[in-house]
Design an enzyme around this catalytic site. Structure first.
Site, PDB file in Angstrom:
ATOM      1  CD  GLN A 155      -1.040  -6.716   0.028  1.00  0.00           C
ATOM      2  OE1 GLN A 155      -0.577  -5.948   0.883  1.00  0.00           O
ATOM      3  NE2 GLN A 155      -1.269  -6.338  -1.210  1.00  0.00           N
ATOM      4  CG  ASP A 302      -7.971  -3.994  -4.444  1.00  0.00           C
ATOM      5  OD1 ASP A 302      -7.596  -3.338  -3.462  1.00  0.00           O
ATOM      6  OD2 ASP A 302      -7.411  -5.052  -4.809  1.00  0.00           O
ATOM      7  CE  LYS A 329      -6.292  -2.040   0.530  1.00  0.00           C
ATOM      8  NZ  LYS A 329      -5.655  -3.351   0.607  1.00  0.00           N
TER       9      LYS A 329
HETATM   10  C1  S3P Z   1      -4.002  -8.260  -2.476  1.00  0.00           C
HETATM   11  C2  S3P Z   1      -4.683  -8.106  -1.308  1.00  0.00           C
HETATM   12  C3  S3P Z   1      -5.395  -6.871  -0.929  1.00  0.00           C
HETATM   13  C4  S3P Z   1      -5.620  -5.950  -2.118  1.00  0.00           C
HETATM   14  C5  S3P Z   1      -4.401  -5.832  -2.975  1.00  0.00           C
HETATM   15  C6  S3P Z   1      -3.957  -7.195  -3.489  1.00  0.00           C
HETATM   16  C7  S3P Z   1      -3.310  -9.530  -2.738  1.00  0.00           C
HETATM   17  O1  S3P Z   1      -4.616  -6.182   0.026  1.00  0.00           O
HETATM   18  O2  S3P Z   1      -6.044  -4.683  -1.691  1.00  0.00           O
HETATM   19  O3  S3P Z   1      -4.666  -4.990  -4.080  1.00  0.00           O
HETATM   20  O4  S3P Z   1      -2.967  -9.809  -3.906  1.00  0.00           O
HETATM   21  O5  S3P Z   1      -3.103 -10.291  -1.786  1.00  0.00           O
HETATM   22  P1  S3P Z   1      -4.736  -6.558   1.594  1.00  0.00           P
HETATM   23  O6  S3P Z   1      -4.453  -7.980   1.729  1.00  0.00           O
HETATM   24  O7  S3P Z   1      -3.715  -5.747   2.314  1.00  0.00           O
HETATM   25  O8  S3P Z   1      -6.147  -6.159   1.956  1.00  0.00           O
END
Ligand code: S3P
Length: 415
Positions: A155, A302, A329
């Site tokens: 993210q 996840d 989370k």
């Molecule tokens: C996601 C990245 C992950 C994941 C989330 C979806 C994404 O989070 O836990 O469910 O689609 O980029 P983080 O990037 O914060 O680890």
């Protein structure tokens, strides 16, 4: 009772969010099939619509007419979705949009400084509630930066790269461990000037438009993990999981199953639009405990709630370390896992950055606190399959965040 039959899944949530966002950036009409049916992806759709992007359903497909973003008249409601918030913060900052972001109680307690810090280094002007929602961003000239992310987070990486599309010069992001790489793969495929070298990705400002998308989103491996686990722990089970995304940054859970000596087999694997997709068979077999180290965590982040359930059924000590990200989370997942597994009679010890489980244990039914977290709700429903007595969730409806069909599909496969 065993789990038997075949199942295919709605599109991967991460790729679904990105397909809508990148189609919105592209010129002309895009077609997306098998989009995630979860509420999170609906939040992305509604936010994009509020920014002037036209999106409509055409039978089973979703059509997006992209390119021209406008300032939304109302706050963008991101619901429960961290991906919607964080990726759109970067994307809209890069498009020079003024917007306010809001979300539900859980999302409003999650850290957004991890995105706001690099974006403000790029020159973004914003207002936040101490690094949390509500956040307002103001149209700003952005510079390219070289960002060293302290966290392995797709993210963060995606938000910075998307902002970089609208920056003056090149932007690069380096992360400590490779997180899911859908943003890089998809943007490259659509014609963005993006290069990846090990843990660093560099993007140039967008000078032409992105090509429009015509894609079928592969089945969500995170959703599939609950069904794989159900078959792995329930005697007499055999399940076929069809069209599951097999991107190397996402297969940590299935590698873990293999290492636990579960009955898992990849029956077929192929490539589509730059992604690996496969058909998997999982059968019940006794499981061995496993240790998960920090460098493996991003590829199964996840899936750790369902891995904890597997740990209670495996022979030996299962240990998860380096997973402090679980604390921020949809809920504090380390706390949620430990509290609920304790109630079910498991031998589990909470750590700052993970947990240690001594297995196997015959679990007992309990009233489960989901903390309104879809993955906690699904993981403990699967735990209920092997428990003496009923597992009762305090808020089963939260599964609709990623997979509204969860209970119906699980019931269909019980035999
Ligand atoms: C996601 C990245 C992950 C994941 C989330 C979806 C994404 O989070 O836990 O469910 O689609 O980029 P983080 O990037 O914060 O680890």
């Amino acid at each position: 009772m065993a789990i038997k039959g075949e199942i295919s899944f709605p599109g991967d949530k991460s790729i679904s969010h990105r397909s809508l966002m990148f189609a919105a950036l592209a010129d002309g009409e895009s077609r997306i099939s098998n989009l995630s049916t979860g509420a999170d992806v609906q939040s992305t759709r509604k936010c994009l619509e509020a920014c002037g992007i036209k999106i409509w359903d055409n039978g089973n497909d979703v059509i997006v007419k992209g390119r021209k973003f406008s300032d939304p008249n109302l706050p963008l409601d991101c619901g429960n979705s961290g991906t919607t918030t964080r990726l759109l913060l970067g994307l809209l900052a890069g498009q020079g949009i003024n917007a306010t972001f809001i979300g539900d109680e859980s999302l409003s307690s999650r850290p957004m400084n991890r995105i706001l810090d690099p974006l403000s280094q790029m020159g973004l002007k914003y207002k936040s509630n101490n690094g949390k929602l509500p956040i307002t961003i103001y149209r700003s000239e952005l510079n390219g930066i070289k960002y060293d992310s302290p966290v392995a987070s797709a993210q963060i990486k995606s938000a910075v790269l998307l902002a970089g599309l609208g920056a003056e010069k090149d932007t690069s992001v380096t992360e400590p461990i490779l997180s899911r790489d859908h943003t890089e793969k998809m943007l490259k495929g659509l014609g963005a000037n993006l290069t990846s070298n090990g843990l660093t990705s560099t993007i140039s400002p967008l000078t032409t438009t992105l090509s429009n998308l015509n894609m079928t989103v592969p089945g969500d491996p995170s959703t599939a993990s609950f069904f794989a686990a159900a078959a792995a722990i329930t005697p007499g089970s055999e399940i076929i999981l069809q069209n599951v995304l097999r991107n190397p940054t996402r297969i940590g859970f299935f590698d873990t199953l293999q290492k636990m000596e579960a009955g898992i087999e990849c029956l077929d694997q192929w490539e589509d639009s730059g992604e690996s997709i496969g058909t998997l068979k999982v059968t019940h077999q006794s499981l061995n405990a496993i240790t998960i180290h920090d460098d493996e965590v991003p590829s199964l982040i996840d899936e750790l709630p369902i891995i904890s359930i597997l740990g209670t059924q495996a022979q030996g000590v299962t240990e998860v370390r380096g997973a402090e990200e679980l604390r921020v989370k949809e809920c504090d997942r380390i706390h949620a896992i430990c509290k609920n597994l304790n109630k079910m009679g498991a031998d589990i010890r909470e750590l700052k950055d993970g947990f240690i489980i001594n297995g196997p244990t015959k679990l007992k039914g309990a009233k489960i606190e989901t903390f309104h977290d879809h993955r906690i709700a699904m993981a403990f429903t699967i735990a209920g399959l092997v428990a003496d007595g009923d597992v009762v969730l305090d808020f089963p409806e939260c599964v609709s965040i990623s997979y509204p069909e969860f209970f119906n599909q699980l019931d269909r496969l019980k035999s």
